[in-house]
Design an enzyme around this catalytic site. Structure first.
Site, short mmCIF file in Angstrom:
data_model
loop_
_atom_site.label_atom_id
_atom_site.label_comp_id
_atom_site.label_asym_id
_atom_site.label_seq_id
_atom_site.Cartn_x
_atom_site.Cartn_y
_atom_site.Cartn_z
N CYS A 289 -1.84 -0.56 7.28
CA CYS A 289 -1.16 0.65 7.07
C CYS A 289 -1.13 1.34 8.46
O CYS A 289 0.02 1.84 8.86
CB CYS A 289 -1.77 1.76 6.03
N HIS B 111 0.81 -1.08 0.06
CA HIS B 111 0.09 -0.07 -0.10
C HIS B 111 0.92 1.37 0.05
O HIS B 111 2.10 1.19 0.24
CB HIS B 111 -1.00 0.06 1.22
N GLU C 39 1.12 3.77 2.03
CA GLU C 39 1.76 4.14 3.27
C GLU C 39 3.02 3.10 3.51
O GLU C 39 3.99 3.72 4.04
CB GLU C 39 0.69 4.04 4.23
N CYS D 52 -5.86 2.14 6.04
CA CYS D 52 -6.34 1.00 6.42
C CYS D 52 -5.65 0.25 7.55
O CYS D 52 -4.83 0.93 8.20
CB CYS D 52 -6.42 -0.09 5.31
#
Length: 159
Positions: A89, A56, A58, A86
């Site tokens: 993350c 992801h 991040e 999320c």
């Protein structure tokens, strides 16, 4: 830091999210890590091009920042992300010890376009035996040996 500086860094995260979509690189997410008013690392979501479900924006940005700063501890840094993190993350941000999170889109906005993490939040709240993904503990008596070694190791690094 002035609000215009925060907006500059957030706009960079948003630009990365749009670039990802325009270039077919992955999901519409971008993140930037800043230390002392300077960009340390920036990345879009890399799940699709890397075939890595943990890539992801991040997490990818945290990895880049840690490499650049040669540390696993990002105290003194902040993250600007185009969307509310999320659960994975958010966990990575806490583990990296970032000082603050700035985000643009909400998790509800993400859910509206098919990126819905609500089921993960719900699963975390369930007892393990009630989760949809079966969880089975095994060989604890063998595995605990590594923990005992850690407790007495003079080579360990606390993190």
């Amino acid at each position: 830091m002035e609000n215009t500086e925060h907006e500059k860094f957030m706009r960079l995260a948003i630009e990365l999210s749009a670039k990802n979509v325009k270039e077919g690189l992955g999901g519409p997410f971008g993140a930037v890590i800043v230390k002392d008013g300077e960009v340390v690392a920036a990345s879009g979501n890399k799940v699709v091009p890397t075939n890595d479900p943990t890539a992801h924006a991040e997490v990818s940005t945290i990895r880049l920042a840690c490499q650049k700063l040669n540390t696993y501890d990002l105290k003194g840094c902040v993250i600007y992300t185009s969307c509310e993190p999320c659960p994975m993350c958010l966990g990575a941000i806490y583990w990296a010890r970032l000082d603050k999170i700035y985000y643009a889109n909400t998790k509800a906005d993400a859910a509206d376009i098919g990126f819905d993490d609500q089921f993960i939040y719900e699963e975390i709240d369930r007892q393990m035996h009630e989760r949809k993904l079966p969880v089975v503990q095994m060989l604890r008596d063998e595995a605990i040996g590594a923990f005992k070694l850690w407790e007495t190791s003079s080579l360990k690094t606390h993190y």
